[in-house]
Design a protein around this motif. Structure first.
Motif, PDB file in Angstrom:
ATOM      1  N   ASP A 260      39.522  46.606  54.140  1.00 29.84           N
ATOM      2  CA  ASP A 260      38.597  45.511  53.805  1.00 29.84           C
ATOM      3  C   ASP A 260      37.383  45.985  53.006  1.00 29.84           C
ATOM      4  OD1 ASP A 260      40.258  43.762  55.238  1.00 29.84           O
ATOM      5  OD2 ASP A 260      39.192  44.168  57.116  1.00 29.84           O
ATOM      6  N   ARG A 261      37.520  47.120  52.299  1.00 28.36           N
ATOM      7  CA  ARG A 261      36.418  47.596  51.446  1.00 28.36           C
ATOM      8  C   ARG A 261      36.761  47.412  49.966  1.00 28.36           C
ATOM      9  NH1 ARG A 261      32.471  48.566  55.245  1.00 28.36           N
ATOM     10  NH2 ARG A 261      31.442  50.216  54.051  1.00 28.36           N
ATOM     11  N   ASP A 262      37.803  46.618  49.663  1.00 29.78           N
ATOM     12  CA  ASP A 262      38.289  46.505  48.285  1.00 29.78           C
ATOM     13  C   ASP A 262      38.052  45.128  47.669  1.00 29.78           C
ATOM     14  OD1 ASP A 262      40.023  45.157  49.920  1.00 29.78           O
ATOM     15  OD2 ASP A 262      41.858  46.005  49.072  1.00 29.78           O
ATOM     16  N   MET A 263      37.221  44.302  48.293  1.00 28.51           N
ATOM     17  CA  MET A 263      36.975  42.964  47.767  1.00 28.51           C
ATOM     18  C   MET A 263      36.155  43.041  46.470  1.00 28.51           C
ATOM     19  SD  MET A 263      38.603  41.221  49.867  1.00 28.51           S
ATOM     20  CE  MET A 263      39.288  41.344  51.517  1.00 28.51           C
ATOM     21  N   LEU A 264      36.531  42.204  45.492  1.00 29.13           N
ATOM     22  CA  LEU A 264      35.849  42.176  44.199  1.00 29.13           C
ATOM     23  C   LEU A 264      35.424  40.749  43.863  1.00 29.13           C
ATOM     24  CD1 LEU A 264      38.149  44.484  42.031  1.00 29.13           C
ATOM     25  CD2 LEU A 264      35.851  45.036  42.857  1.00 29.13           C
ATOM     26  N   ASN A 265      34.322  40.645  43.162  1.00 28.46           N
ATOM     27  CA  ASN A 265      33.874  39.364  42.647  1.00 28.46           C
ATOM     28  C   ASN A 265      34.895  38.823  41.650  1.00 28.46           C
ATOM     29  OD1 ASN A 265      32.452  37.593  40.634  1.00 28.46           O
ATOM     30  ND2 ASN A 265      30.755  37.923  42.070  1.00 28.46           N
ATOM     31  N   PRO A 266      35.250  37.547  41.714  1.00 24.55           N
ATOM     32  CA  PRO A 266      36.227  36.985  40.772  1.00 24.55           C
ATOM     33  C   PRO A 266      35.864  37.215  39.310  1.00 24.55           C
ATOM     34  CG  PRO A 266      35.806  35.432  42.559  1.00 24.55           C
ATOM     35  CD  PRO A 266      34.829  36.554  42.723  1.00 24.55           C
ATOM     36  N   ASP A 267      34.561  37.230  38.999  1.00 23.23           N
ATOM     37  CA  ASP A 267      34.148  37.457  37.610  1.00 23.23           C
ATOM     38  C   ASP A 267      34.527  38.863  37.149  1.00 23.23           C
ATOM     39  OD1 ASP A 267      33.110  34.927  37.542  1.00 23.23           O
ATOM     40  OD2 ASP A 267      31.039  35.570  37.938  1.00 23.23           O
ATOM     41  N   ILE A 268      34.428  39.839  38.054  1.00 25.51           N
ATOM     42  CA  ILE A 268      34.798  41.206  37.701  1.00 25.51           C
ATOM     43  C   ILE A 268      36.308  41.302  37.495  1.00 25.51           C
ATOM     44  CG2 ILE A 268      34.938  43.592  38.561  1.00 25.51           C
ATOM     45  CD1 ILE A 268      32.189  42.841  37.588  1.00 25.51           C
ATOM     46  N   LYS A 269      37.068  40.656  38.350  1.00 25.36           N
ATOM     47  CA  LYS A 269      38.523  40.653  38.173  1.00 25.36           C
ATOM     48  C   LYS A 269      38.896  40.050  36.833  1.00 25.36           C
ATOM     49  CE  LYS A 269      40.011  40.325  43.023  1.00 25.36           C
ATOM     50  NZ  LYS A 269      40.808  39.517  43.984  1.00 25.36           N
ATOM     51  N   ALA A 270      38.242  38.956  36.472  1.00 24.73           N
ATOM     52  CA  ALA A 270      38.541  38.304  35.196  1.00 24.73           C
ATOM     53  C   ALA A 270      38.167  39.205  34.032  1.00 24.73           C
ATOM     54  CB  ALA A 270      37.796  36.968  35.115  1.00 24.73           C
ATOM     55  N   ARG A 271      37.050  39.895  34.174  1.00 22.76           N
ATOM     56  CA  ARG A 271      36.605  40.803  33.104  1.00 22.76           C
ATOM     57  C   ARG A 271      37.600  41.937  32.906  1.00 22.76           C
ATOM     58  NH1 ARG A 271      34.658  41.957  28.388  1.00 22.76           N
ATOM     59  NH2 ARG A 271      33.198  43.709  28.290  1.00 22.76           N
ATOM     60  N   ILE A 272      38.112  42.532  33.982  1.00 21.26           N
ATOM     61  CA  ILE A 272      39.083  43.616  33.892  1.00 21.26           C
ATOM     62  C   ILE A 272      40.387  43.111  33.285  1.00 21.26           C
ATOM     63  CG2 ILE A 272      40.477  45.233  35.243  1.00 21.26           C
ATOM     64  CD1 ILE A 272      37.530  46.023  34.930  1.00 21.26           C
ATOM     65  N   PRO A 311      33.290  54.703  52.499  1.00 21.30           N
ATOM     66  CA  PRO A 311      32.740  54.301  51.202  1.00 21.30           C
ATOM     67  C   PRO A 311      32.060  52.942  51.268  1.00 21.30           C
ATOM     68  CG  PRO A 311      35.116  53.956  51.236  1.00 21.30           C
ATOM     69  CD  PRO A 311      34.766  54.672  52.514  1.00 21.30           C
ATOM     70  N   ALA A 312      31.119  52.735  50.355  1.00 28.18           N
ATOM     71  CA  ALA A 312      30.503  51.419  50.245  1.00 28.18           C
ATOM     72  C   ALA A 312      31.547  50.410  49.776  1.00 28.18           C
ATOM     73  CB  ALA A 312      29.340  51.480  49.255  1.00 28.18           C
ATOM     74  N   PRO A 313      31.437  49.166  50.185  1.00 33.13           N
ATOM     75  CA  PRO A 313      32.387  48.148  49.720  1.00 33.13           C
ATOM     76  C   PRO A 313      32.383  48.045  48.206  1.00 33.13           C
ATOM     77  CG  PRO A 313      31.069  47.305  51.547  1.00 33.13           C
ATOM     78  CD  PRO A 313      30.457  48.604  51.142  1.00 33.13           C
ATOM     79  N   ALA A 314      33.558  47.763  47.638  1.00 33.01           N
ATOM     80  CA  ALA A 314      33.692  47.726  46.181  1.00 33.01           C
ATOM     81  C   ALA A 314      32.749  46.705  45.553  1.00 33.01           C
ATOM     82  CB  ALA A 314      35.140  47.422  45.813  1.00 33.01           C
ATOM     83  N   ASP A 315      32.587  45.532  46.178  1.00 34.29           N
ATOM     84  CA  ASP A 315      31.729  44.510  45.573  1.00 34.29           C
ATOM     85  C   ASP A 315      30.265  44.935  45.566  1.00 34.29           C
ATOM     86  OD1 ASP A 315      31.531  44.346  48.318  1.00 34.29           O
ATOM     87  OD2 ASP A 315      31.531  42.145  48.401  1.00 34.29           O
ATOM     88  N   LYS A 316      29.853  45.766  46.530  1.00 33.43           N
ATOM     89  CA  LYS A 316      28.471  46.259  46.543  1.00 33.43           C
ATOM     90  C   LYS A 316      28.239  47.280  45.436  1.00 33.43           C
ATOM     91  CE  LYS A 316      27.097  43.806  50.021  1.00 33.43           C
ATOM     92  NZ  LYS A 316      26.146  42.674  49.774  1.00 33.43           N
ATOM     93  N   VAL A 317      29.208  48.166  45.212  1.00 31.02           N
ATOM     94  CA  VAL A 317      29.098  49.126  44.115  1.00 31.02           C
ATOM     95  C   VAL A 317      29.010  48.375  42.791  1.00 31.02           C
ATOM     96  CG1 VAL A 317      30.239  51.017  42.887  1.00 31.02           C
ATOM     97  CG2 VAL A 317      30.309  50.923  45.391  1.00 31.02           C
ATOM     98  N   SER A 318      29.831  47.335  42.651  1.00 26.99           N
ATOM     99  CA  SER A 318      29.802  46.522  41.438  1.00 26.99           C
ATOM    100  C   SER A 318      28.462  45.815  41.282  1.00 26.99           C
ATOM    101  CB  SER A 318      30.930  45.489  41.493  1.00 26.99           C
ATOM    102  OG  SER A 318      30.883  44.625  40.391  1.00 26.99           O
ATOM    103  N   GLN A 319      27.946  45.280  42.364  1.00 26.84           N
ATOM    104  CA  GLN A 319      26.686  44.529  42.313  1.00 26.84           C
ATOM    105  C   GLN A 319      25.503  45.400  41.931  1.00 26.84           C
ATOM    106  OE1 GLN A 319      25.728  42.602  46.037  1.00 26.84           O
ATOM    107  NE2 GLN A 319      23.676  41.999  45.368  1.00 26.84           N
ATOM    108  N   TYR A 320      25.422  46.614  42.552  1.00 31.09           N
ATOM    109  CA  TYR A 320      24.252  47.465  42.342  1.00 31.09           C
ATOM    110  C   TYR A 320      24.430  48.469  41.206  1.00 31.09           C
ATOM    111  CZ  TYR A 320      22.730  45.485  46.774  1.00 31.09           C
ATOM    112  OH  TYR A 320      22.365  44.610  47.758  1.00 31.09           O
ATOM    113  N   GLY A 321      25.680  48.723  40.810  1.00 29.12           N
ATOM    114  CA  GLY A 321      25.907  49.594  39.662  1.00 29.12           C
ATOM    115  C   GLY A 321      25.806  51.070  39.964  1.00 29.12           C
ATOM    116  N   TYR A 322      25.899  51.442  41.223  1.00 28.16           N
ATOM    117  CA  TYR A 322      25.888  52.867  41.553  1.00 28.16           C
ATOM    118  C   TYR A 322      26.675  53.112  42.830  1.00 28.16           C
ATOM    119  CZ  TYR A 322      22.209  51.906  45.026  1.00 28.16           C
ATOM    120  OH  TYR A 322      21.488  51.431  46.093  1.00 28.16           O
ATOM    121  N   GLY A 323      27.021  54.385  43.046  1.00 32.19           N
ATOM    122  CA  GLY A 323      27.725  54.774  44.259  1.00 32.19           C
ATOM    123  C   GLY A 323      27.922  56.268  44.290  1.00 32.19           C
TER     124      GLY A 323
END
Length: 630
Positions: A260-272, A311-323
């Motif tokens: 359950d650490r692999d959730m992504l924002n739908p906008d990021i999925k669309a961008r990829i 690891p930090a959740p994927a959506d948090k790394v995406s949100q803050y831009g670091y990890g």
């Protein structure tokens, strides 16, 4: 502070069991030593998997400034531990008390090593004000733990030029609590016995360990120093239960941390999906997503969550831009999964650390990368580096075993090899000698692998930063850089070309009508490393060497060089060196080829190492004589 009766009895038993031995019986403990650990007794009392007490009784004599780190108090306390008691003293050389240390004297600060940005750990420390040597530090400390994944790895002598009079490591545990261990360079078997109806004791000890002095090629500590790895068969840490009996079980536990650490924002999925829409091949898609990761995140080391393991959740790394390495690798894994691409979160020992013993994988990893299967091939991704190409894991991740974290558990695999076939430097030098002894130079370098990494910084820095870097790193003396250029070679995985031009302000020696011209501007063997005649530790060459240099020297008008045409070469078990020199009178040509594989060698090879470096050093010191034509 009072030591419990159980711990006191354990100390008494230890002193009576372990014989006295030393690394060299002929040495006094102060010989070659910066400090002497007079005694260090560590005892764990396991009451249950979530109730463990550690008692440390410590006394060390600091002989000089270099040994001062052993004359201070320093301990890291995490979220699952607390200091339950402390008392200490600082003694002058004559044994009189210089200072008394109370619990309130320990400074409490965040524990942020150089590479850590944020951590929940706290550092408790005390630095004595005493300036005269020798002095002695003593203390007793009790720390309570509400869970342990592993007992502290025991290195009673954890450095060179450190001696130890007596030290012990004891675990008192209840029936049904299983431990496993692996020991190195501890001559006696552990003492194991029942201490009451439902508890047992296991203890290791050393005595009279004289200081070891090594100057070069220092191997991993467990190969020549007393070392002990100890782990519980099963544990509970922050309400997470686990078992680390082998690589498979350890990997299964890490896999549970990724859930359950692999959730992504739908906008990021669309961008990829949009970025990879026009690409058909797996490698192209992985490269595009990897570049997206590099351009939109940065590496920041953080140490939170289940001992810094989750690891930090994927959506948090995406949100803050670091990890950190865990967060970035998990984020990249999640991005690929959004495209239906399978990848494996991979733990690895980076740099000097390597997975050597499968049953203690947890204690031998310090980094996370990503592995993407591609049929019979594999794409490795170093997610903390913003510049690498997809597929290049980095030299410090090469030539070693890595733990793939799969749904079925951990799987040990080998990372790519880095050797002279794919990690080398080929340089072409052009020297234009002037009559005053100065020289213009031009260096064109083809760098791959580890040598590519050394120059990669230049491709992503300002001119001022690059010039400062070149002056600091180039081995030339008394020179002025005029121009430089970097061009990545996109046809290869990890390669670039560098061109540097400048002036050597005093390269040759002017002696009347003669010019003495050094044949090699960059000496790889400027000194011969010293190896101890009584060395018992192995010899470790960490980085391989694979270099080929072609040097063309144009002598000034009015001078003539001696006619030369000779090849000198030497090789033994350590490496090979070849040097070709020729001259037609108007110029000189020198070709140098050097290959030294990375590896571990027995101490008996010390003479071969000295022989190789000395012969190479002598070959590189030769010069050519150029005379003025009358």
């Amino acid at each position: 502070m009072k030591i419990t009766v159980t711990v006191f009895m354990a100390f008494v038993a230890i002193q009576s069991v372990f014989g006295r031995y030393g690394s060299d019986p002929g040495l006094s403990l102060t010989d070659n030593a910066n400090a002497v650990i007079d005694e260090c007794h560590i005892t764990y009392e396991v009451r249950s998997a979530t109730d463990i007490r550690k008692t440390t009784v410590y006394k060390a004599t600091v002989l000089n400034q270099s040994g001062r780190s052993y004359g201070r108090v320093s301990t890291v306390i995490g979220s699952q531990s607390r200091i339950a008691g402390f008392t200490g003293t600082v003694l002058n050389a004559d044994g009189s008390q210089y200072d008394r240390i109370k619990m309130s004297d320990l400074k409490n600060v965040p524990s942020y090593p150089d590479f850590i940005f944020a951590s929940e750990d706290r550092l408790y420390y005390y630095e004595p004000a005493i300036k005269n040597y020798p002095y002695t530090l003593t203390y007793e400390m009790v720390v309570n733990y509400s869970g342990l994944m592993s007992f502290e790895t025991w290195l009673p002598v954890d450095n060179l030029q450190l001696a130890c009079d007596t030290a012990s490591y004891t675990i008192i545990y209840p029936d049904g609590y299983e431990i496993r261990y692996r020991s190195f360079n501890i001559p006696d078997e552990p003492s194991i016995r029942k201490i009451d109806g439902n508890r047992s004791l296991i203890s290791w000890g050393i005595n009279d360990f004289a200081a070891i002095e090594l100057r070069n090629f220092i191997p991993s500590p467990e190969t020549f120093l007393p070392c002990l790895m100890v782990m519980p068969q099963k544990f509970c840490y922050e309400d997470h239960e686990g078992e680390f009996s082998d690589a498979k079980s350890y990997g299964a536990w890490v896999s549970s941390l990724l859930r359950d650490r692999d959730m992504l924002n739908p906008d990021i999925k669309a961008r990829i999906s949009e970025l990879t829409a026009g690409e058909q091949g797996l490698k192209e898609k992985v490269s595009t997503v990897y570049r997206f990761l590099q351009e939109n995140t940065r590496y920041v080391a953080v140490n939170f969550g289940i001992g810094g393991m989750q690891p930090a959740p994927a959506d948090k790394v995406s949100q803050y831009g670091y990890g950190d390495c865990k967060g970035l690798s998990n984020y990249m894994k999640s991005l690929l999964a959004s495209l239906g691409i399978k990848s494996y979160y991979t733990e690895i020992g980076n740099g000097r650390k390597k997975i050597t013993y499968e049953d203690f994988t947890y204690l031998q990893t310090n980094h996370v990368i990503l592995c993407v299967p591609d049929g019979n091939d594999t794409i490795w991704l170093e997610c903390t580096n913003p510049y690498y190409n997809a597929g290049y894991p980095g030299y410090s991740n090469s030539n070693r075993r890595a733990l793939l974290v799969t749904e079925e558990g951990g799987l040990l695999v080998n990372t790519p090899r880095a050797d002279s076939s794919n990690s080398y430097r080929r340089a072409k030098y052009e020297l234009m000698i002037k009559a005053d002894g100065s020289s213009e130079y031009k260096i064109v370098t083809d760098a791959t692998g580890q040598y590519y990494e050394e120059l990669l910084y230049l491709d992503h820095s300002t001119r001022d930063e690059a010039i400062r870097y070149l002056y600091r790193e180039m081995p030339l003396k008394n020179h002025t850089i005029t121009t430089y250029g970097i061009s990545p070679d996109t046809s290869r995985l990890a390669a670039l070309n560098a061109t540097i031009e400048g002036t050597l302000n005093k390269y040759c020696t002017v002696a009347g009508n003669r010019l003495i011209v050094p044949l090699i501007p960059y000496k790889m063997f400027g000194y011969v490393p010293k190896l101890e005649p009584d060395r018992k530790a192995g010899i470790w060459i960490y980085e391989q060497t694979a270099c080929s240099d072609t040097i063309r020297i144009k002598i000034p008008e009015g001078y003539k060089a001696s006619i030369l045409d000779e090849t000198k070469e030497f090789s033994n078990e350590i490496g090979r060196y070849r040097q070709y020199v020729s001259s037609d009178g108007s110029g000189l040509l020198v070709i140098r080829d050097v290959v030294i594989p990375a590896g571990n060698y027995p101490a008996g090879y010390k003479d071969k190492v000295t022989e190789f470096y000395k012969k190479c050093h002598n070959l590189e010191t030769i010069s050519a004589m150029c005379e003025r034509v009358q």
